[in-house]
Design a protein around this motif. Structure first.
Motif, mmCIF file in Angstrom:
data_model
loop_
_atom_site.group_PDB
_atom_site.id
_atom_site.type_symbol
_atom_site.label_atom_id
_atom_site.label_comp_id
_atom_site.label_asym_id
_atom_site.label_seq_id
_atom_site.Cartn_x
_atom_site.Cartn_y
_atom_site.Cartn_z
ATOM 1 N N ARG B 1 -1.793 -9.831 2.790
ATOM 2 C CA ARG B 1 -1.092 -10.054 1.968
ATOM 3 C C ARG B 1 -0.438 -11.806 3.113
ATOM 4 N NH1 ARG B 1 4.072 -7.869 6.309
ATOM 5 N NH2 ARG B 1 5.789 -8.574 5.603
ATOM 6 N N LYS B 2 0.919 -12.310 0.948
ATOM 7 C CA LYS B 2 1.067 -13.298 1.652
ATOM 8 C C LYS B 2 1.698 -13.243 2.690
ATOM 9 C CE LYS B 2 0.683 -14.048 -3.887
ATOM 10 N NZ LYS B 2 1.099 -14.472 -4.296
ATOM 11 N N GLU B 3 2.998 -14.936 2.865
ATOM 12 C CA GLU B 3 3.314 -14.990 4.062
ATOM 13 C C GLU B 3 4.292 -14.643 4.438
ATOM 14 O OE1 GLU B 3 0.390 -18.831 5.201
ATOM 15 O OE2 GLU B 3 1.506 -18.130 7.008
ATOM 16 N N VAL B 4 4.870 -15.545 2.700
ATOM 17 C CA VAL B 4 6.459 -15.231 1.997
ATOM 18 C C VAL B 4 6.390 -14.992 0.139
ATOM 19 C CG1 VAL B 4 8.423 -16.514 1.105
ATOM 20 C CG2 VAL B 4 6.981 -16.861 2.990
ATOM 21 N N GLU B 5 6.410 -13.533 0.372
ATOM 22 C CA GLU B 5 6.480 -13.126 -0.467
ATOM 23 C C GLU B 5 8.121 -12.541 -1.694
ATOM 24 O OE1 GLU B 5 2.984 -9.350 0.702
ATOM 25 O OE2 GLU B 5 4.118 -9.905 -1.496
ATOM 26 N N GLN B 6 8.167 -12.665 -2.732
ATOM 27 C CA GLN B 6 9.739 -12.867 -3.691
ATOM 28 C C GLN B 6 8.889 -12.102 -4.948
ATOM 29 O OE1 GLN B 6 10.574 -17.177 -3.012
ATOM 30 N NE2 GLN B 6 11.957 -15.858 -4.792
ATOM 31 N N ASP B 7 10.175 -11.053 -5.091
ATOM 32 C CA ASP B 7 9.616 -10.922 -6.260
ATOM 33 C C ASP B 7 9.748 -11.733 -7.949
ATOM 34 O OD1 ASP B 7 11.477 -8.179 -8.426
ATOM 35 O OD2 ASP B 7 10.242 -9.408 -9.558
ATOM 36 N N GLY B 93 5.852 -20.623 12.898
ATOM 37 C CA GLY B 93 5.114 -19.975 12.725
ATOM 38 C C GLY B 93 3.990 -19.075 13.963
ATOM 39 N N THR B 94 4.130 -20.085 14.436
ATOM 40 C CA THR B 94 3.295 -20.910 15.865
ATOM 41 C C THR B 94 4.423 -22.084 15.854
ATOM 42 O OG1 THR B 94 0.864 -20.704 14.550
ATOM 43 C CG2 THR B 94 0.703 -22.312 16.814
ATOM 44 N N SER B 95 4.205 -21.983 17.295
ATOM 45 C CA SER B 95 5.278 -23.039 18.384
ATOM 46 C C SER B 95 4.887 -24.732 17.985
ATOM 47 C CB SER B 95 4.813 -22.870 19.998
ATOM 48 O OG SER B 95 6.005 -23.326 20.746
ATOM 49 N N GLY B 96 5.784 -25.180 17.439
ATOM 50 C CA GLY B 96 5.323 -26.676 17.825
ATOM 51 C C GLY B 96 5.434 -26.737 16.162
ATOM 52 N N THR B 97 4.913 -26.222 15.339
ATOM 53 C CA THR B 97 4.217 -26.688 14.052
ATOM 54 C C THR B 97 5.869 -26.829 12.858
ATOM 55 O OG1 THR B 97 3.032 -25.679 11.816
ATOM 56 C CG2 THR B 97 4.215 -24.179 12.971
ATOM 57 N N TYR B 98 5.813 -27.884 12.085
ATOM 58 C CA TYR B 98 7.019 -27.749 11.777
ATOM 59 C C TYR B 98 5.719 -27.868 9.672
ATOM 60 C CZ TYR B 98 10.190 -29.074 14.273
ATOM 61 O OH TYR B 98 11.110 -29.150 15.503
ATOM 62 N N LYS B 99 5.444 -26.648 9.474
ATOM 63 C CA LYS B 99 4.486 -26.936 8.265
ATOM 64 C C LYS B 99 5.953 -25.754 7.760
ATOM 65 C CE LYS B 99 0.567 -23.796 6.696
ATOM 66 N NZ LYS B 99 -0.093 -23.044 6.848
ATOM 67 N N TYR B 100 6.191 -25.798 6.522
ATOM 68 C CA TYR B 100 6.913 -25.431 5.697
ATOM 69 C C TYR B 100 6.275 -24.269 4.510
ATOM 70 C CZ TYR B 100 10.637 -28.223 7.221
ATOM 71 O OH TYR B 100 11.553 -28.841 8.171
ATOM 72 N N ILE B 101 5.891 -23.096 4.507
ATOM 73 C CA ILE B 101 5.322 -22.248 3.284
ATOM 74 C C ILE B 101 6.725 -21.745 2.642
ATOM 75 C CG2 ILE B 101 4.277 -19.656 3.203
ATOM 76 C CD1 ILE B 101 3.060 -21.795 5.117
#
Lengths: 114, 112
Positions: B1-7, B93-101
């Protein structure tokens, strides 16, 4: 110009060659990001830095890809032994630390591997 | 499953119409949420942040439902200039991360 700057804008290379891209972030921004985008897809996370420290790297990123930010200012992304599948737009973004954490993108480097 | 899903769309709507886009994210620990706009062959640009209480900026309204892990964007009175791809973005999604999906984006075309 105080935006994120990327060079070159376009790069055409032959399969097997190495390429290097440069990103100059907004000067007061501590975080710097690299993304890859192909047609019809959203930007795919590659890696990010806080100052000179590389804090995360995508598991999808093969060992042919390496990024550096040696002095915590500009960054380079190198792709070794390029493959046709590496053809994409490579986007750099930066953001400040603190509450205003929005990403600001550069215009990208379009890579074509022949 | 993708982390972020859009139509992916495309959504073709007449000028003046109201259109809504949805986005779901998989990690319940995600911290921050955004909508970005991307014009053809251009870089993404921030449209608006999304807050838990919902927020509005002119003709644009964003909503966040943390329980359902769902984000929405409503555009009222669509203009021709709204034609673009709208990217849903989730940080953390994980404490302290600044990763943008980023999601794959939803294409909107507003027709005259």
């Amino acid at each position: 110009d105080t935006g994120v700057s990327q060079n070159p804008r376009h790069k055409i290379t032959k399969r097997g060659q190495n390429v290097t891209f440069r990103c100059d972030p907004i000067s007061e921004h501590n975080r710097l990001y690299w993304y890859r985008q192909t047609l019809g897809q959203g930007p795919e996370f590659l890696t990010y830095f806080q100052n000179e420290a590389q804090l995360e790297k995508s598991r999808l990123l093969s060992d042919r890809f390496s990024a550096e930010r040696p002095k915590g200012s500009f960054s380079t992304l190198e792709i070794q032994r390029t493959e046709q599948g590496d053809s994409a737009m490579y986007l750099c973004a930066s953001s400040p630390t603190g509450r205003d954490e929005k990403l600001f993108f550069g215009s990208g480097t379009q890579l074509s591997v022949l | 499953r993708k982390e972020v899903e859009q139509d992916p769309g495309p959504f073709n709507v007449p000028e003046g119409a109201t259109v809504a886009f949805n986005c779901t994210y998989s990690n319940s620990a995600s911290q921050s949420f955004f909508w970005y706009r991307q014009d053809c062959r251009k870089e993404p640009k921030l449209l608006m942040s999304v807050y838990s209480s919902g927020n509005e900026d002119g003709r644009f309204t964003a909503q966040l439902n943390r329980a359902s892990q769902y984000i929405s964007l409503l555009i009222r009175d669509s203009k021709l200039s709204d034609s673009a791809t709208y990217l849903c973005v989730v940080r953390g999604g994980t404490s302290g991360t600044y990763k943008y999906i980023f999601g794959t984006g939803t294409r909107l075309k507003v027709l005259a």
